[in-house]
Design a protein around this motif. Structure first.
Motif, short mmCIF file in Angstrom:
data_model
loop_
_atom_site.label_atom_id
_atom_site.label_comp_id
_atom_site.label_asym_id
_atom_site.label_seq_id
_atom_site.Cartn_x
_atom_site.Cartn_y
_atom_site.Cartn_z
N MET A 64 -7.94 4.04 2.63
CA MET A 64 -7.10 3.56 1.19
C MET A 64 -7.75 3.26 -0.06
N LYS A 65 -8.91 2.88 0.03
CA LYS A 65 -9.88 2.86 -0.91
C LYS A 65 -10.25 4.18 -1.64
N LEU A 66 -10.61 5.07 -0.63
CA LEU A 66 -10.98 6.35 -1.04
C LEU A 66 -9.96 7.11 -1.58
N ASP A 102 0.72 -1.31 0.01
CA ASP A 102 -0.02 -0.02 0.01
C ASP A 102 0.79 1.35 -0.20
N MET A 103 1.91 1.25 0.90
CA MET A 103 2.55 2.52 0.98
C MET A 103 3.47 2.61 -0.54
N THR A 104 4.13 1.71 -0.99
CA THR A 104 4.68 2.04 -2.39
C THR A 104 3.88 2.41 -3.40
N HIS A 105 2.75 1.92 -3.12
CA HIS A 105 1.65 2.37 -4.36
C HIS A 105 1.22 3.62 -4.03
N LEU A 106 0.98 4.23 -2.90
CA LEU A 106 0.93 5.57 -2.46
C LEU A 106 2.02 6.35 -2.89
N ILE A 107 3.24 5.86 -2.53
CA ILE A 107 4.35 6.87 -3.15
C ILE A 107 4.26 7.13 -4.64
N SER A 108 3.98 5.99 -5.29
CA SER A 108 4.00 6.06 -6.76
C SER A 108 2.90 7.35 -7.28
N ILE A 109 1.69 7.09 -6.50
CA ILE A 109 0.72 8.27 -7.12
C ILE A 109 1.27 9.75 -6.34
N PHE A 121 8.30 2.80 -8.78
CA PHE A 121 7.40 2.62 -7.41
C PHE A 121 6.11 1.61 -7.98
N LEU A 122 5.83 2.02 -8.94
CA LEU A 122 4.49 1.22 -9.42
C LEU A 122 4.66 -0.13 -9.73
N GLY A 123 6.09 -0.31 -10.16
CA GLY A 123 6.33 -1.71 -10.35
C GLY A 123 6.73 -2.40 -9.11
N ALA A 124 7.32 -1.87 -7.97
CA ALA A 124 8.01 -2.22 -6.91
C ALA A 124 6.51 -2.61 -6.03
N TYR A 125 5.40 -1.81 -6.26
CA TYR A 125 4.09 -2.02 -5.54
C TYR A 125 3.70 -3.41 -5.86
N ARG A 126 3.63 -3.66 -7.08
CA ARG A 126 3.22 -5.14 -7.59
C ARG A 126 4.13 -6.12 -7.00
#
Length: 215
Positions: A63-65, A9-16, A156-161
């Motif tokens: 997180m969903k929001l 979640d945090m890596t995904h959030l960082i990418s955004i 970061f998007l790839g790391a999230y996966r």
């Protein structure tokens, strides 16, 4: 929640946040695929149909929001913001993303865990997310040069996966009735799509050079 899910979640959030920083700080969306962003918006809108029906935790709801709101905000900026939209690389962003939507929906109808409205759209969102990065990667290959913020966003998007896969592996060994194999397989496929980008990112970092992808 396990540590891999939190890192996911945090890596995904960082990418955004990196992407939003690029857009708002530079007033530019150059190098960003609108089609990929529209696919992500569709992913989150269909995955979180249970937002107001099933309460899991305050963290989960927030997180969903955040994911829904941020994806819609990015699409709005790229389409409607009077300054940002001028920098959109429309001529490079020509991937026919509606084929990905159609293929994901057909696959969700054929391969799912339960034949219910919510589960069909959950499977659809998983399949679509696995492919949503394709327009972005194609755009970057066509443009050749990749600016730092765009490169970090994709990294970061790839790391999230990657953390996403570790999360499912952890759950497989710690939960008695683990059944989300669709997410595992889709996550592996999605991470594999980043392999080429990761390689060139590592080479540019090692040589302290600007990131360039082969056309």
């Amino acid at each position: 929640m396990n540590i891999f899910r939190f890192a996911d979640d945090m890596t995904h959030l960082i990418s955004i946040l990196v992407l939003l920083l690029k857009i708002y700080a530079t007033k530019s969306c150059s190098g960003i695929s609108l089609k990929t962003q529209e696919l992500y918006a569709l992913v989150f809108l269909t995955r979180y149909l249970d937002l107001f029906a099933d309460f899991i935790s305050v963290y989960n709801t927030i997180m969903k929001l955040v994911f829904i709101a941020s994806s819609l905000a990015i699409v709005w900026c790229m389409r409607m913001h009077r300054v940002v939209r001028r920098s959109y690389d429309k001529d490079l962003d020509t991937f026919r993303h509606y084929f990905l939507i159609l293929a994901s929906f057909v696959l969700a109808l054929l391969v799912h865990e339960k034949f219910t409205f919510q589960e069909i759209f959950w499977a659809f969102s998983i399949y679509l997310e696995a492919l949503a990065i394709l327009p972005q990667l194609v755009l970057l290959q066509r443009s050749g040069n990749v600016d730092n913020l765009t490169g970090q966003y994709v990294l970061f998007l790839g790391a999230y996966r990657g953390f996403y896969i570790l999360n499912w592996i952890y759950r497989y060994f710690t939960e008695q009735h683990f059944s989300r194999w669709i997410a595992c397989v889709s996550g592996i496929i999605q991470t594999a799509l980043y392999a080429d980008f990761f390689y060139y990112y590592f080479i540019s970092w090692k040589n302290n050079a600007k990131l360039q992808l082969p056309a």
